[in-house]
Design an enzyme around this catalytic site. Sequence first.
Site, PDB file in Angstrom:
ATOM      1  N   CYS A  55      89.002   2.971  66.624  1.00  0.00           N
ATOM      2  CA  CYS A  55      88.171   3.638  67.617  1.00  0.00           C
ATOM      3  C   CYS A  55      87.988   4.958  67.149  1.00  0.00           C
ATOM      4  O   CYS A  55      89.035   5.933  67.171  1.00  0.00           O
ATOM      5  CB  CYS A  55      88.905   3.552  69.127  1.00  0.00           C
ATOM      6  SG  CYS A  55      87.772   4.675  70.090  1.00  0.00           S
ATOM      7  N   CYS A  77      88.698   7.811  69.737  1.00  0.00           N
ATOM      8  CA  CYS A  77      90.071   7.927  70.308  1.00  0.00           C
ATOM      9  C   CYS A  77      90.892   8.702  69.019  1.00  0.00           C
ATOM     10  O   CYS A  77      91.648   9.578  69.475  1.00  0.00           O
ATOM     11  CB  CYS A  77      90.885   6.575  70.160  1.00  0.00           C
ATOM     12  SG  CYS A  77      89.929   5.385  71.217  1.00  0.00           S
TER      13      CYS A  77
END
Length: 106
Positions: free
Chosen positions: A28, A31
Amino acid sequence: MKELKSMTEFQQAVEDNGSVFMFSAGWCPDCVVIEPHLPDLEKSFPQFTFYKVNRDHFIDLCQELNIFGIPSFLVYKDGVEVQRFVSKDRKTKEEIEAFLKEATEK
């Protein structure tokens, strides 16, 4: 930040007096952007214990908790969810700080 390894660990952490769960995944990009800020956030909010939850390893839990976007954050106190910051949008350090500040007041 502690990384959860089992549902038992999650269930125990939920019962603590203040737990912040960050749902994320290694793939991600949003993230990865927030990761460098996490140590500062942990220092700024010592009343919470921070946990990292790998979405790919806890997909059933994510579905149960309606975590469909990452990174997402949940705060629990004494077994009760008191705050959530769940969306698929990129989050800034300032947004997470505001979210955690609000959670301290609950």
